[in-house]
Design a protein around this motif. Structure first.
Motif, PDB file in Angstrom:
ATOM      1  N   THR A 108       0.954  -1.191  -0.190  1.00 10.49           N
ATOM      2  CA  THR A 108      -0.361  -0.320   0.106  1.00 10.49           C
ATOM      3  C   THR A 108       0.911   1.630   0.038  1.00 10.49           C
ATOM      4  OG1 THR A 108      -0.244   0.144   2.583  1.00 10.49           O
ATOM      5  CG2 THR A 108      -1.552  -1.262   0.976  1.00 10.49           C
ATOM      6  N   PRO A 110       1.321   3.556   2.134  1.00 11.39           N
ATOM      7  CA  PRO A 110       2.164   4.034   3.611  1.00 11.39           C
ATOM      8  C   PRO A 110       3.275   2.902   3.252  1.00 11.39           C
ATOM      9  CG  PRO A 110      -0.409   3.737   4.248  1.00 11.39           C
ATOM     10  CD  PRO A 110      -0.696   3.588   2.492  1.00 11.39           C
ATOM     11  N   ASP A 228      -6.495   2.320  -2.219  1.00 11.27           N
ATOM     12  CA  ASP A 228      -5.833   2.432  -1.884  1.00 11.27           C
ATOM     13  C   ASP A 228      -5.647   3.638  -2.657  1.00 11.27           C
ATOM     14  OD1 ASP A 228      -3.640   1.847  -0.085  1.00 11.27           O
ATOM     15  OD2 ASP A 228      -2.245   1.726  -1.184  1.00 11.27           O
ATOM     16  N   TYR A 232      -6.256   7.310   0.457  1.00  9.85           N
ATOM     17  CA  TYR A 232      -4.555   7.844   0.407  1.00  9.85           C
ATOM     18  C   TYR A 232      -5.008   9.345   0.517  1.00  9.85           C
ATOM     19  CZ  TYR A 232       0.490   9.002   1.918  1.00  9.85           C
ATOM     20  OH  TYR A 232       1.269  10.068   1.518  1.00  9.85           O
ATOM     21  N   ARG A 236      -5.068  11.791   3.505  1.00 10.38           N
ATOM     22  CA  ARG A 236      -3.896  12.985   3.609  1.00 10.38           C
ATOM     23  C   ARG A 236      -4.783  14.322   3.091  1.00 10.38           C
ATOM     24  NH1 ARG A 236      -2.196   9.137   4.261  1.00 10.38           N
ATOM     25  NH2 ARG A 236      -3.195  10.456   6.365  1.00 10.38           N
ATOM     26  N   TYR A 350      -4.926   6.168   9.369  1.00 10.19           N
ATOM     27  CA  TYR A 350      -4.144   6.703   9.748  1.00 10.19           C
ATOM     28  C   TYR A 350      -2.696   6.546  10.377  1.00 10.19           C
ATOM     29  CZ  TYR A 350      -7.452  10.185   8.483  1.00 10.19           C
ATOM     30  OH  TYR A 350      -8.510  11.207   8.298  1.00 10.19           O
TER      31      TYR A 350
END
Length: 659
Positions: A108, A110, A228, A232, A236, A350
């Protein structure tokens, strides 16, 4: 000499027409990628059944969505573009497969931003590769040879250049229409079945999304990566938005009061009383308060926990503060002293934000920190989150020998035994060990050999199975305590045990039958929200039953106080239980408990539609008696949400450093 036979003119011309077709290479590309994604799925063993028809429809649709633009290109640019796209997608699929073999998860955003996770593959990379993996790139080898052949076919180039201006104009329209049509069909075939899943067996998945494998089960691999990226970017955008001055002032004011209380508490006699002692925290699955000190057919359900209580601090009115994230929320509140979010799990939403986690704080104070859980490291995105929380180690399912398979994974008895084996082998002092049990997980299925209770009227029911599973887990806790004593760790270790959340069994009649009396609405709400919390200190000091309300967010501040670690520079929302009184414990639902009052919100969450109770009598009282605490609790939840969503700890810390 005889001439070599040439291909029949008819066959040669038909082949030429086929390969010159505007869609030939595109169709081959789609077909090959479907085969690769199907092969990828077969290697996962992620589902108990093969891909069904709708799964293939989603796969086909998602391939159209990532490749429709190729049809907008002229013929001479289409073939090399498809080769490049094939290479990129094949590399992505293969990278996911290798990563999955190690982490039981997919790559992913992250993960990419936390390169340490990929580096941890390290020496294991060779063991993750298989000869059968060559199938992912076999077609590319053939395409490379064919591409070279095409480059030297000057006749094809001349025929392309000789096209008339009229034909070129006609071709432009054909390219635009075919590409646009592919996009529309791809969107319909992708989002239509996904929406069907979302309205049937996967309801709420995109809000909770507790496991990437569950998302993949609905979206397919390419759809998962698309979601994903969307997820994300959305998170953000939320974190980069600006708070109003009023909202930011509320946050700073709240934590300023907390930090002032922490600074004042250092003068207490209990501050630093157990400096540099080892710490072990056990998060027990679905462990609820109503079974403590209770028996069924003259046999105690939790005899070991009951015995340990006599020499420990036991908080009788202790509440779990979880939301949709369930076990991961309990983990979050315990280790970061923040509320979970109202939807989804912080661990999945997160994982790359900054938190003042217990593991990172203790790590910076010389502790070796490790998390233990005998399940897939990807579940609830633990591996990524634990990496961010600063754990030195995460010992997960792959690190355990499955010598006692019960329920979801390894039985708690073997889990504790092997975890202590690892702890002793590491031999780091002082240590922080955070352990999460699993045997008492719904649906509470134990093998016949582990059934020791006579549950009477509950025999064969899920409620009876729950009592059996807790009795087993309690026996495992007893073995853990004995092992700590054998290893010489007991006198140097602070042991904390608590339940993570309720058991999901909400039939009031079961509890009334178990307790042998009627249960009021207020008491039923308490039963479903109260979990045990026990603290055993090395010298048995401070032992007793504590009646003041407490919650999972209070664990870290209390522990850090006992260890003599000042928290006046950290952003922790919980209470130091040894140095605060008249506490208000706020639940994620907006319910709260004080010494005098108990508030249960309504389904529409309007304050005036809720119920306010007097704690002592259990009777309803004027709703306005709960108004002040309700407003304060609502503000506390909002502040916690801001801290997490806007990544405020990093911003607060940087602004403090700049002063």
């Amino acid at each position: 000499m005889s001439k070599a036979k040439s291909a029949p003119p008819y066959a040669s011309s038909r082949y030429g027409e086929l390969t010159r077709s505007r869609f030939f290479y595109y169709v081959v590309f789609i077909f090959v990628m479907i085969l690769k994604l199907g092969f990828f799925h077969s290697q996962l063993n992620a589902r108990n059944i093969d891909m069904n028809f709708l799964d293939y429809v989603i796969t086909f649709g998602s391939l159209l969505l990532v490749s429709f633009w190729v049809l907008w290109l002229p013929l001479r640019g289409r073939f090399p573009s498809l080769i490049i796209l094939n290479l990129l997608l094949s590399s992505l699929i293969y990278a996911d497969l290798v990563y999955y073999r190690y982490f039981q998860d997919f790559i992913t955003i992250p993960v990419l931003l936390q390169a340490g996770q990929l580096n941890s593959l390290g020496d294991s990379i060779a063991s993750l590769l298989k000869i059968s993996d060559l199938w992912f790139f076999a077609d590319l080898s053939l395409l490379a040879v064919y591409g070279l052949y095409m480059i030297f076919r000057s006749g094809r180039k001349r025929s392309l250049r000789s096209a008339s201006h009229h034909n070129k104009k006609h071709s432009n329209w054909q390219r635009f229409i075919s590409g646009t049509l592919a996009f529309a069909i791809g969107a319909a075939l992708t989002f239509g079945p996904i929406e069907f899943y979302n309205r049937t067996w996967a309801v709420g998945l995109f809000n909770g999304n507790w496991w990437n494998l569950s998302l993949y089960n609905v979206t397919g691999l390419l759809g998962f990566h698309g979601y994903d990226i969307y997820r994300y970017n959305k998170e953000r955008q939320n974190s980069q938005a600006n708070l109003t001055d009023e909202e930011m002032n509320e946050v700073t004011s709240f934590f300023a009061k907390k930090q002032q209380q922490a600074a004042k508490a250092v003068t207490s006699d209990s501050f630093g009383q157990y400096k540099d002692k080892n710490v072990m925290i056990i998060q027990v699955e679905a462990f609820m308060n109503f079974v403590i000190n209770k028996s069924i057919n003259d046999v105690e359900i939790t005899p070991n926990f009951n015995a340990l209580m006599r020499d420990s601090l036991y908080f009788k009115n202790f509440y779990h503060q979880t939301g949709q994230g369930r076990t991961s929320d309990a983990d979050l509140s315990t280790n970061t002293s923040l509320h979970p979010l109202p939807t989804g799990s912080v661990f999945t939403r997160y994982p790359d934000h900054m938190y003042d986690s217990l593991s990172s704080i203790l790590g910076s104070n010389g502790y070796h920190t490790a998390a233990y859980h005998a399940y897939e490291s990807s579940f609830w995105n633990r591996y990524t989150m634990y990496n961010n929380m600063g754990y030195d180690e995460f010992v997960s399912k792959n690190d355990y020998e499955m010598d006692e398979a019960i329920g979801w994974s390894l039985g708690d008895k073997s889990f504790f035994r092997q975890s202590i084996d690892h702890l002793v082998q590491v031999n780091e002092d002082p240590f922080y060990a955070f352990m999460i049990t699993l045997t008492s997980h719904h649906p509470y299925s134990l093998p016949a050999s582990a059934l020791e209770l006579d549950v009477g009227q509950f025999e064969g029911t899920t409620f009876g199975n729950y009592l059996q599973s807790l009795h087993y887990t309690d026996a495992a806790l007893g073995q853990l305590v004995e092992r700590l004593k054998q290893e010489g760790l007991w006198e140097d270790t602070i042991l904390m045990i608590y339940g993570d959340h309720d058991n999901s069994l909400k039939e009031k009649s079961d509890y009334e039958a178990f307790l042998g009396r009627p249960v009021s609405d207020m008491e039923m709400h308490q039963i479903m929200n109260q979990v045990p919390f026990l603290v055993h200190l090395p010298d048995d000091d401070h032992s007793g039953v504590y009646l003041e309300p407490a919650g999972q967010m209070d664990i870290s501040p209390t522990l850090l106080h006992l260890l003599g670690i000042n928290t006046d520079s950290y952003y922790l929302m919980g209470h130091d239980l040894l140095n605060t009184r008249n506490r208000t414990i706020v639940l994620r639902t907006g319910a709260f408990a004080t010494r005098e009052l108990y508030y249960i919100p309504s389904d529409d969450y309007l304050f005036e539609h809720g119920n306010c109770y007097e704690m002592k009598s259990g009777e309803k009282t004027d709703i306005n008696a709960c108004k002040a605490e309700f407003d304060a609790g609502k503000n506390e939840l909002a502040i916690s949400d801001r801290v997490i969503t806007y990544d405020l700890i990093s911003k607060l810390r940087s602004s403090t450093a700049n002063k």
